[in-house]
Design an enzyme around this catalytic site. Structure first.
Site, PDB file in Angstrom:
ATOM      1  N   HIS A  31       0.861  -1.178   0.000  1.00 33.48           N
ATOM      2  CA  HIS A  31       0.000   0.000   0.000  1.00 33.48           C
ATOM      3  C   HIS A  31       0.902   1.233   0.000  1.00 33.48           C
ATOM      4  CE1 HIS A  31       1.055   0.237   4.201  1.00 33.48           C
ATOM      5  NE2 HIS A  31       0.549  -0.959   4.421  1.00 33.48           N
ATOM      6  N   HIS A  34       4.026   1.427   2.234  1.00 34.30           N
ATOM      7  CA  HIS A  34       5.214   0.732   1.717  1.00 34.30           C
ATOM      8  C   HIS A  34       5.854   1.534   0.580  1.00 34.30           C
ATOM      9  CE1 HIS A  34       2.649  -2.876   2.979  1.00 34.30           C
ATOM     10  NE2 HIS A  34       3.727  -3.007   3.738  1.00 34.30           N
ATOM     11  N   GLN A 150       8.898  -1.988  16.759  1.00 29.15           N
ATOM     12  CA  GLN A 150       9.783  -2.708  15.834  1.00 29.15           C
ATOM     13  C   GLN A 150      10.968  -1.836  15.436  1.00 29.15           C
ATOM     14  OE1 GLN A 150       8.379  -5.178  12.393  1.00 29.15           O
ATOM     15  NE2 GLN A 150       8.842  -3.351  11.230  1.00 29.15           N
ATOM     16  N   SER A 183      -1.724  -3.584   5.600  1.00 29.70           N
ATOM     17  CA  SER A 183      -2.191  -4.703   4.754  1.00 29.70           C
ATOM     18  C   SER A 183      -3.389  -5.371   5.404  1.00 29.70           C
ATOM     19  CB  SER A 183      -1.074  -5.719   4.559  1.00 29.70           C
ATOM     20  OG  SER A 183       0.091  -5.080   4.076  1.00 29.70           O
TER      21      SER A 183
HETATM   22  P1  AMP Z   1       4.727  -4.808   6.735  1.00 24.54           P
HETATM   23  O1  AMP Z   1       4.590  -5.223   5.292  1.00 24.54           O
HETATM   24  O2  AMP Z   1       3.436  -4.537   7.401  1.00 24.54           O
HETATM   25  O3  AMP Z   1       5.648  -5.713   7.504  1.00 24.54           O
HETATM   26  O4  AMP Z   1       5.452  -3.397   6.708  1.00 24.54           O
HETATM   27  C1  AMP Z   1       6.678  -3.211   6.047  1.00 24.54           C
HETATM   28  C2  AMP Z   1       7.238  -1.852   6.382  1.00 24.54           C
HETATM   29  O5  AMP Z   1       6.306  -0.851   6.002  1.00 24.54           O
HETATM   30  C3  AMP Z   1       7.470  -1.658   7.891  1.00 24.54           C
HETATM   31  O6  AMP Z   1       8.656  -0.915   8.078  1.00 24.54           O
HETATM   32  C4  AMP Z   1       6.262  -0.888   8.316  1.00 24.54           C
HETATM   33  O7  AMP Z   1       6.475  -0.083   9.451  1.00 24.54           O
HETATM   34  C5  AMP Z   1       6.025  -0.024   7.093  1.00 24.54           C
HETATM   35  N1  AMP Z   1       4.627   0.426   7.067  1.00 24.54           N
HETATM   36  C6  AMP Z   1       3.512  -0.345   7.121  1.00 24.54           C
HETATM   37  N2  AMP Z   1       2.408   0.429   7.129  1.00 24.54           N
HETATM   38  C7  AMP Z   1       2.845   1.712   7.101  1.00 24.54           C
HETATM   39  C8  AMP Z   1       2.186   2.992   7.111  1.00 24.54           C
HETATM   40  N3  AMP Z   1       0.875   3.098   7.155  1.00 24.54           N
HETATM   41  N4  AMP Z   1       2.965   4.097   7.073  1.00 24.54           N
HETATM   42  C9  AMP Z   1       4.321   3.998   7.043  1.00 24.54           C
HETATM   43  N5  AMP Z   1       4.981   2.840   7.039  1.00 24.54           N
HETATM   44  C10 AMP Z   1       4.261   1.709   7.061  1.00 24.54           C
END
Ligand code: AMP
Length: 278
Positions: A31, A34, A150, A183
């Site tokens: 999204h 990312h 994290q 997601s």
């Molecule tokens: P994930 O795919 O959920 O493991 O996220 C991958 C990376 O994208 C991680 O560093 C998350 O913190 C970042 N991320 C996920 N959602 C957001 C968001 N809404 N805004 C900024 N970063 C995000």
């Protein structure tokens, strides 16, 4: 666009690159949150690697590993359109081959909040992030503030294990109604999706109260909690106002910076969000 499917293939790709490499680790189903990380990496590095790996070791036995949303074709299309030229897309077997037994053990920063709600979660996160770092050998790695704990736990690991990698934190990207992009938002029913806007609102109001001079951590925590409890579809797992660095819960006045964070369920969907105070 190069699709690289194993650590060995990643090492080969890396040996052919002499410029700076930025890494954007994700679990896919991409999204705008990312994509913002990927854009930043593209702007700051000669090469950008986006990894897509739904990491089984960071999911608990009763969590949503099996139903975690996936759409590889769409993810690759979005990254291609963005100008990303390398995607690291390993299989679980390439990351955890038979006989795998070595893990990164997180410390105190990983104990409260998500660490307490999801035992073993950060052990899985740190292990896979270190493996991604070792495969890609980036100069910089990009992480969202959405996963505030994290980010802190990864920074700790980077310092503790002497990794020569700059950890770049990126702002939370939100929908127009304030819901933090995730997601997992696709799990929400229409009613739950509407109700979930309460999280962004509650945190926003807490930030406003802090800006207006409120420094009592307990009062801010209560204010967030009350706002969310007024939403019948919301089930609070935790609401925390903690020291920004150690993530120890603040008892009394906020002296400098704090992190207000929460985990709330809507039906079977667990959402997290946070705001930095100060
Ligand atoms: P994930 O795919 O959920 O493991 O996220 C991958 C990376 O994208 C991680 O560093 C998350 O913190 C970042 N991320 C996920 N959602 C957001 C968001 N809404 N805004 C900024 N970063 C995000």
């Amino acid at each position: 666009m190069d699709i690289i499917e194993s650590p060995a293939a990643m090492h080969t790709w890396r040996r052919g690159r002499s410029g700076t490499v930025g890494l954007v680790p994700t679990m896919g189903y991409l999204h705008e949150g990312h994509l913002a990380l990927a854009r930043r990496s593209l702007a700051e590095n000669d090469e950008t690697v986006v990894s897509i790996f739904v990491n089984p070791t960071q999911f608990g036995p009763d969590e949503d590993l099996e139903r975690y949303p996936r759409d590889e074709e769409r993810d690759l299309r979005l990254l291609r359109e963005l100008g990303v030229r390398a995607v690291y897309l390993p299989t679980p077997n390439a990351i955890y081959p038979p006989g795998f037994e070595t893990y990164v053990e997180p410390g105190d920063t990983a104990a409260p909040l998500e660490g307490s709600a999801r035992p073993g979660h950060f052990r899985g996160v740190l292990t896979v992030v270190l493996k991604l770092f070792n495969a890609v050998q980036p100069r910089r790695a990009y992480f969202g503030r959405k996963d505030a704990q994290q980010l802190r736990v990864i920074r700790r690991m980077t310092a503790d294990l002497d990794l020569d990698i700059e950890i770049v934190p990126c702002p939370i990207v939100r929908e127009s109604d304030g819901l933090a992009m995730s997601s997992r938002n696709v799990y929400l029913s229409q009613e739950e999706r509407a109700a979930a806007t309460v999280l962004g609102k509650a945190l926003h109001e807490a930030a406003d109260a802090f800006a207006a001079g409120e420094r009592d951590a307990g009062a801010l925590q209560k204010q967030i909690r009350a706002r969310i409890e007024a939403e019948p579809l919301a089930h609070i797992e935790y609401v925390s106002v903690a020291d920004d660095l150690s993530l120890d819960e603040i008892d009394g006045q906020i002296e400098s910076r704090a992190l207000a964070s929460l985990a709330v369920r809507f039906g079977s969907t667990r959402l997290i969000d946070n705001v930095e105070l100060g």
